[in-house]
Scaffold this motif. Sequence first.
Motif, PDB file in Angstrom:
ATOM      1  N   ARG A 112       0.899  -1.125   0.040  1.00 27.34           N
ATOM      2  CA  ARG A 112       0.130   0.069  -0.123  1.00 27.34           C
ATOM      3  C   ARG A 112       0.990   1.301   0.069  1.00 27.34           C
ATOM      4  O   ARG A 112       1.503   1.545   0.971  1.00 27.34           O
ATOM      5  CB  ARG A 112      -1.019  -0.145   1.117  1.00 27.34           C
ATOM      6  CG  ARG A 112      -2.067   1.193   1.215  1.00 27.34           C
ATOM      7  CD  ARG A 112      -2.714   1.127   2.492  1.00 27.34           C
ATOM      8  NE  ARG A 112      -3.459  -0.279   2.564  1.00 27.34           N
ATOM      9  CZ  ARG A 112      -4.742  -0.550   2.183  1.00 27.34           C
ATOM     10  NH1 ARG A 112      -5.518   0.385   1.572  1.00 27.34           N
ATOM     11  NH2 ARG A 112      -5.264  -1.798   2.367  1.00 27.34           N
TER      12      ARG A 112
ATOM     13  N   SER B  26     -10.818   5.592   1.849  1.00 29.09           N
ATOM     14  CA  SER B  26     -10.552   4.378   2.407  1.00 29.09           C
ATOM     15  C   SER B  26     -11.471   3.529   2.086  1.00 29.09           C
ATOM     16  O   SER B  26     -11.255   2.133   1.609  1.00 29.09           O
ATOM     17  CB  SER B  26     -10.616   4.521   4.132  1.00 29.09           C
ATOM     18  OG  SER B  26     -11.904   5.091   4.349  1.00 29.09           O
ATOM     19  N   GLU B  27     -12.637   3.767   1.915  1.00 34.67           N
ATOM     20  CA  GLU B  27     -13.815   2.788   1.400  1.00 34.67           C
ATOM     21  C   GLU B  27     -13.620   2.603   0.094  1.00 34.67           C
ATOM     22  O   GLU B  27     -13.674   0.988  -0.375  1.00 34.67           O
ATOM     23  CB  GLU B  27     -15.141   3.250   1.284  1.00 34.67           C
ATOM     24  CG  GLU B  27     -16.387   2.463   0.908  1.00 34.67           C
ATOM     25  CD  GLU B  27     -17.793   3.240   1.156  1.00 34.67           C
ATOM     26  OE1 GLU B  27     -18.782   2.515   0.820  1.00 34.67           O
ATOM     27  OE2 GLU B  27     -17.696   4.402   1.736  1.00 34.67           O
TER      28      GLU B  27
ATOM     29  N   ARG C 275     -10.554   0.043  -0.174  1.00 34.15           N
ATOM     30  CA  ARG C 275     -11.039  -1.197   0.282  1.00 34.15           C
ATOM     31  C   ARG C 275     -11.821  -2.124  -0.619  1.00 34.15           C
ATOM     32  O   ARG C 275     -11.298  -3.362  -0.962  1.00 34.15           O
ATOM     33  CB  ARG C 275     -12.090  -1.084   1.669  1.00 34.15           C
ATOM     34  CG  ARG C 275     -12.338  -2.410   2.110  1.00 34.15           C
ATOM     35  CD  ARG C 275     -13.324  -2.168   3.501  1.00 34.15           C
ATOM     36  NE  ARG C 275     -14.358  -1.359   3.353  1.00 34.15           N
ATOM     37  CZ  ARG C 275     -15.429  -1.892   2.858  1.00 34.15           C
ATOM     38  NH1 ARG C 275     -15.742  -2.822   2.669  1.00 34.15           N
ATOM     39  NH2 ARG C 275     -16.283  -0.911   2.772  1.00 34.15           N
ATOM     40  N   TYR C 276     -12.514  -1.660  -1.604  1.00 33.24           N
ATOM     41  CA  TYR C 276     -13.084  -2.268  -2.802  1.00 33.24           C
ATOM     42  C   TYR C 276     -12.234  -2.810  -3.635  1.00 33.24           C
ATOM     43  O   TYR C 276     -12.409  -3.723  -4.151  1.00 33.24           O
ATOM     44  CB  TYR C 276     -14.326  -1.248  -3.210  1.00 33.24           C
ATOM     45  CG  TYR C 276     -15.649  -1.183  -2.572  1.00 33.24           C
ATOM     46  CD1 TYR C 276     -16.427  -2.345  -2.218  1.00 33.24           C
ATOM     47  CD2 TYR C 276     -16.287  -0.184  -2.160  1.00 33.24           C
ATOM     48  CE1 TYR C 276     -17.665  -2.323  -1.376  1.00 33.24           C
ATOM     49  CE2 TYR C 276     -17.438   0.078  -1.280  1.00 33.24           C
ATOM     50  CZ  TYR C 276     -17.974  -1.261  -0.902  1.00 33.24           C
ATOM     51  OH  TYR C 276     -19.204  -1.148  -0.316  1.00 33.24           O
TER      52      TYR C 276
ATOM     53  N   GLU D 286      -9.357  -3.457  -3.076  1.00 34.54           N
ATOM     54  CA  GLU D 286      -8.605  -4.665  -2.794  1.00 34.54           C
ATOM     55  C   GLU D 286      -9.322  -5.891  -2.692  1.00 34.54           C
ATOM     56  O   GLU D 286      -8.936  -6.876  -3.175  1.00 34.54           O
ATOM     57  CB  GLU D 286      -8.044  -4.477  -1.216  1.00 34.54           C
ATOM     58  CG  GLU D 286      -7.210  -5.564  -0.511  1.00 34.54           C
ATOM     59  CD  GLU D 286      -5.996  -6.057  -1.333  1.00 34.54           C
ATOM     60  OE1 GLU D 286      -5.548  -7.182  -0.858  1.00 34.54           O
ATOM     61  OE2 GLU D 286      -5.697  -5.060  -2.104  1.00 34.54           O
ATOM     62  N   GLU D 287     -10.595  -5.779  -2.362  1.00 41.70           N
ATOM     63  CA  GLU D 287     -11.550  -6.963  -2.331  1.00 41.70           C
ATOM     64  C   GLU D 287     -11.655  -7.482  -3.770  1.00 41.70           C
ATOM     65  O   GLU D 287     -11.688  -8.680  -4.093  1.00 41.70           O
ATOM     66  CB  GLU D 287     -12.876  -6.477  -1.942  1.00 41.70           C
ATOM     67  CG  GLU D 287     -13.062  -6.153  -0.301  1.00 41.70           C
ATOM     68  CD  GLU D 287     -14.398  -5.794   0.330  1.00 41.70           C
ATOM     69  OE1 GLU D 287     -15.186  -5.701  -0.730  1.00 41.70           O
ATOM     70  OE2 GLU D 287     -14.389  -5.717   1.127  1.00 41.70           O
TER      71      GLU D 287
END
Length: 298
Positions: free
Chosen positions: A55, A232-233, A236-237, A239-240
């Motif tokens: 990251r 951040s959200e 996160r998506y 990365e998912e």
Amino acid sequence: MLQFGDLREVELSEAWPNEALDFTPWLEENIARLSEALGITLEVEGREVVSGPLRADLIARDTHADRLVLIECQLETADLHHLGQVLAYMAAFRADSAVWMAPSFSEHDCLAIRWLNENTDPRFSFFAVQVKAVRIGSSPVAALFEVLERPNEWEKQVRVMGEPRSELIGLRKIRNDFWRAYAQRYPSDANISPGHINNSVVIPVANVTASLSLAQDGVGIVLNGRRGEPHSESARYAEEYRVAIEEQGISNWDSFDAYNSENWPQMIDRLHENLLSHIEVIQSLAPENGLETEHDQA
């Protein structure tokens, strides 16, 4: 008679209590201050950018030279562990320059940066930047950047890069020719301008972006969070989706001698197929998150 105050250094924690939550977002919004210290024009492309388990704090672009710049931030004393991270991140994000920022550097840290500048390929550039927080009396805190290490002949290189060019040459021409060939072969994939000279083409998909990337050793796709979204959200998506894509055995990178134009038809086909595979996985997950991709809307 003018009255003078004393300039005093304050703890960085007074200005930025947390590196990830305070300093890095501040630097993203104030990237022009760092640009001035380095003598180059930077534009931020992403914050907390993810590539596998890595990251990066900030990924920026040197707009004159059209080079990706990795920026690694520390609010504690520099250490060689972070230098290792810098090198790993440069490889992962295929950056040409690295800016390592910290409040203090040891002589060994500076020697390491100097050695990299003197012994690696000339197209790679390494900077060590000391960051301080200062104030006069009760004035607001101000940031000071001091460049401790930079590449040899850097100022000369910057002047040359900034000179107007009557035509595209070298790396810019390779990139422009490649993306023009891509646009001709798959015009519906992305809106690629005829003058595009960047190493990547960014395509919004759901609440993330898929960057079609061209490097000397191949082509691939990097998922990042979308700017303007809660970062951040969105990260996160990204990365998912990346994990789900990897679990399905879909490669995000294909190795080629990418600057050999004879390989371009195969490279373009693989990049197109890879994009469709990424979109398919993201579309399958997006409804679970209440999302709708732009390709769904088309």
